[in-house]
Design an enzyme around this catalytic site. Structure first.
Site, PDB file in Angstrom:
ATOM      1  N   GLU A   1       0.804  -1.227   0.000  1.00  0.00           N
ATOM      2  CA  GLU A   1       0.000   0.000   0.000  1.00  0.00           C
ATOM      3  C   GLU A   1       0.838   1.279   0.000  1.00  0.00           C
ATOM      4  OE1 GLU A   1      -4.100  -1.112   2.111  1.00  0.00           O
ATOM      5  OE2 GLU A   1      -2.411  -1.146   3.481  1.00  0.00           O
TER       6      GLU A   1
HETATM    7  C1  ACM Z   1      -2.095  -5.459   3.836  1.00  0.00           C
HETATM    8  O1  ACM Z   1      -3.181  -5.943   4.210  1.00  0.00           O
HETATM    9  N1  ACM Z   1      -1.971  -4.167   3.582  1.00  0.00           N
HETATM   10  C2  ACM Z   1      -0.946  -6.300   3.657  1.00  0.00           C
END
Ligand code: ACM
Length: 525
Positions: free
Chosen positions: A334
Site C-alpha cells: 500500500e
Molecule cells: C495489507 O493488508 N496491507 C498487507
C-alpha cells in the site's frame, strides 16, 4: 500495475497469559463426547481396539537427556500435570520406563524429505504407554498437542483413546500474522497466542511491528524509534514496545513450541512512526505528527534522501541480528504515493540489506511488481488484483505465501452486525475461512510455488486480548487445517463436527471466542 494504482486496502479501517492457562479443567465435568476431534485432521489415524491410556500415579514423561528434548519433556509434563492436577516427573530414557510413561523420541531425518518433512510425527497410544516420535522438536510438539486434543478428563482422570497416528504437514509455512502496531499486545499476551498456534500446529508467528501508529521493537542503532514513537496506538490507546530481551524471550518461547518468529518492518509505506521519530527521513527535515487514525497509504520514505539508506541499513541489520529464523519481512504494501521506478529501487535496496544481513526476504504482494531474487517470499493478500505479476514472479523463482483477505484476514467481521473488526474484504464466517484451496487461488501460479498459508489479524478495532481471540477463534483452527491437511482430506461437514468440540478447550483456557451459528457447539454458552 504500479504500486500507486493498487486498490487501497482499507478506506477506513485477546489471548491467554500463562496464568490464565490455569488448571481449571479437573473441576469441570463434561458431557461425554467422541474423543477423536483432531484439528488439523491428521493424514492417518487408526483407532486401536484396546482400552484407553489413563494417566496414573506412576506416569512419567521420558526423553533423551538432550537440552532441547528436556525442554519438550518439561512442557509435556507441565501440560498433562495441569490437566490431571498432579505433578508429572520427567525422566531420562534408558531404563525400562514404568507403566504409564509418555515417551518422546527424536528419530533420524526423513529420507525423502519434502517440504515440512522434518515435522512428520508419529503417535501411538496404548493402554500402558504413549510413544511420540519425530525427527524434530516441532514434530514432537505436534505429537504432544495431538495427545492434548485427544485427552478427556472425568473427575480428575485423564484418558487418551488408543490410537496410532502418522502425520505430516502439507505446507512448510503455516503462519499467523499479528499487527502489534495499531494496538500493542505485550509478551504475555503473545505467549497465549503462541499456545493457541501450537495447539493447531501453526509454525510461523509473523509480527507486523511497525506502522503509522507505532513502532514496537527497540532498534539499538535508532533508539528514537521507540523513545518517541512507541507510546501511541489507534484511537489514543496505550502503546508499548518489545525490548531486544523481550523479543529474544518471545523467540525462545515460540521455538520451544515449534514456532519461528518472522519480524516485519514495513517500508517504504506505513512509516509515520519512523517519520515522527526521525525528521531527517522527511523532505522538509521536520518530524511528522504522531498518528492515531486508521487511514492507510499516506506516509512514505524517500529513496533519494541522504538519511534513508543508512536508516534502512541500520534498522534491518539490527532486526536481522535479533532474528533467529531465516526470514525478515520488509512489508512493501500500500505505497500509494510512490512512482513504480522509485518503489522498485526501494524494494531492491531493502531486500539487499536483508540478504546482506544473512536473511531471506518476505514482502507483501506488491513487491511482485519489482524484480525479485529467487527464493523471495511474496505474501498474497489482495484478491482483487491482476494475477500476472505473481505468475511471473513464481516463474522467476519467487515463493507464494497465501493470505487472501477474503478468507484468512481474521480481523474481518464474521457478519455485518459483528461488533469487532472491519469489512473491506467481506464478512468471513468459519466456513469461509475453511472452504478454500491455496494452490488454485491465483490463476496460473504453479502449486509448487506455494510455500504455505498465513492467517492475519489487523488490530485497528481490536484493543484487548479478548478482542483478539474472539476474532481468531474458531477461524484460526479452520485456516490451520487448510495449511496442514490436503484438500482431498478436508470436508466442511466433518470439520464442523470436530471444531464443535474445541469450544470446551477454549473455555478451559479462559479465552474469549465466537460462538459461530454455523457450528453446533458441545458446550453451553
Ligand atoms: C495489507 O493488508 N496491507 C498487507
Amino acid at each position: 500495475m504500479a504500486p500507486a494504482n493498487q486498490p487501497a486496502r482499507r478506506a477506513v479501517r485477546g489471548t491467554v497469559t500463562p496464568s490464565r492457562i490455569a488448571p481449571r479443567v479437573s473441576r469441570v465435568t463434561r458431557r461425554p463426547v467422541s474423543p477423536i476431534a483432531l484439528i488439523p485432521r491428521p493424514q492417518h489415524l487408526d483407532e486401536l481396539d484396546e482400552p484407553p491410556f489413563v494417566l496414573g500415579e506412576t506416569s512419567t514423561v521420558v526423553v533423551e537427556p538432550r537440552p532441547e528434548l528436556i525442554q519438550t519433556g518439561v512442557l509435556t509434563a507441565d501440560l498433562f500435570g495441569r490437566l490431571s492436577g498432579r505433578a508429572i516427573e520427567v525422566r531420562y530414557a534408558g531404563a525400562e520406563p514404568a507403566p504409564g510413561a509418555i515417551v518422546l523420541t527424536r528419530t533420524g531425518p526423513v529420507a525423502d524429505g519434502g517440504p515440512g518433512a522434518d515435522e512428520t510425527y508419529q503417535v501411538v497410544v496404548r493402554a500402558g504407554r504413549v510413544e511420540v516420535r519425530s525427527p524434530s522438536v516441532a514434530g514432537l510438539v505436534h505429537g504432544v498437542v495431538t495427545l492434548r486434543q485427544l485427552a478427556t478428563v472425568e473427575e480428575g482422570s485423564v484418558r487418551i483413546p488408543a490410537v496410532r497416528i502418522q502425520d505430516a504437514p502439507r505446507f512448510a509455512w503455516r503462519g499467523l500474522s499479528i499487527d502489534v502496531a495499531r494496538h500493542f499486545f505485550g509478551v504475555e499476551d503473545l505467549k497465549g497466542v503462541i499456545g493457541l498456534m501450537a495447539h493447531y500446529k501453526l509454525n510461523v508467528l509473523h509480527l507486523h511491528l511497525t506502522d503509522d501508529q507505532g513502532w514496537r521493537l527497540h532498534v539499538p542503532s535508532r533508539p528514537k524509534l521507540t523513545e518517541l514513537s512507541s507510546d501511541s496506538a489507534v484511537g489514543g490507546d496505550r502503546g508499548g514496545f518489545y525490548t531486544p530481551g523481550d523479543f529474544a524471550a518471545l523467540t525462545e518461547y515460540a521455538a520451544a513450541r515449534g514456532i519461528r518468529v518472522v519480524p516485519e518492518i514495513d517500508v517504504p509505506g506505513h512509516v509515520n512512526a519512523a517519520l515522527h521519530a526521525y525528521g531527517e527521513l522527511t523532505p522538509s527535515g521536520e518530524p511528522t505528527d504522531a498518528y492515531d487514525g486508521i487511514e492507510v497509504g499516506f506516509s512514505r520514505l524517500h529513496a533519494d534522501l541522504p538519511a534513508t539508506q543508512p536508516f534502512l541499513e541500520a534498522v534491518f541489520t539490527d532486526v536481522a541480528a535479533m532474528t533467529a529464523g531465516e526470514h525478515v519481512h520488509i512489508g512493501g504494501d500500500e505505497v500509494l504515493t510512490m512512482e513504480p521506478e522509485e518503489y522498485a529501487r526501494f524494494v531492491a535496496l531493502a531486500s539487499q540489506v536483508v540478504r546482506a544481513a544473512g536473511k531471506k526476504v518476505v514482502g507483501w504482494q506488491e513487491i511482485a511488481q519489482t524484480p525479485l531474487e529467487p527464493g523471495t517470499v511474496v505474501q498474497y493478500w489482495d484478491t482483487r488484483v491482476d494475477p500476472e505479476p505473481f505468475v511471473r514472479a513464481a516463474r522467476e523463482g519467487a515463493l507464494l505465501l497465501m493470505s487472501p483477505g477474503s478468507k484468512s484476514y481474521l480481523d474481518m467481521k464474521y457478519d455485518p452486525t459483528f461488533p469487532l473488526g472491519l469489512e473491506w474484504a467481506g464478512h468471513i464466517e468459519v466456513r469461509d475461512s475453511y472452504d478454500w484451496e491455496p494452490t488454485t487461488l491465483v490463476e496460473g501460479v504453479p502449486a509448487e510455488s506455494v510455500v504455505g498459508v498465513e492467517a492475519a489479524v489487523w488490530t485497528e478495532t481490536l484493543r484487548t486480548v479478548d478482542d483478539l481471540t474472539t476474532m481468531l477463534l474458531p477461524r484460526l483452527a479452520a485456516v490451520a487445517e487448510v495449511a496442514w491437511t490436503p484438500p482431498q482430506a478436508r470436508d466442511w461437514a466433518d470439520f464442523r463436527t470436530r471444531v464443535a468440540q474445541h469450544g470446551r478447550f477454549w473455555d478451559h483456557l479462559g479465552v474469549a471466542w465466537h460462538r459461530s451459528p454455523q457450528v453446533d457447539w458441545t458446550t453451553r454458552p
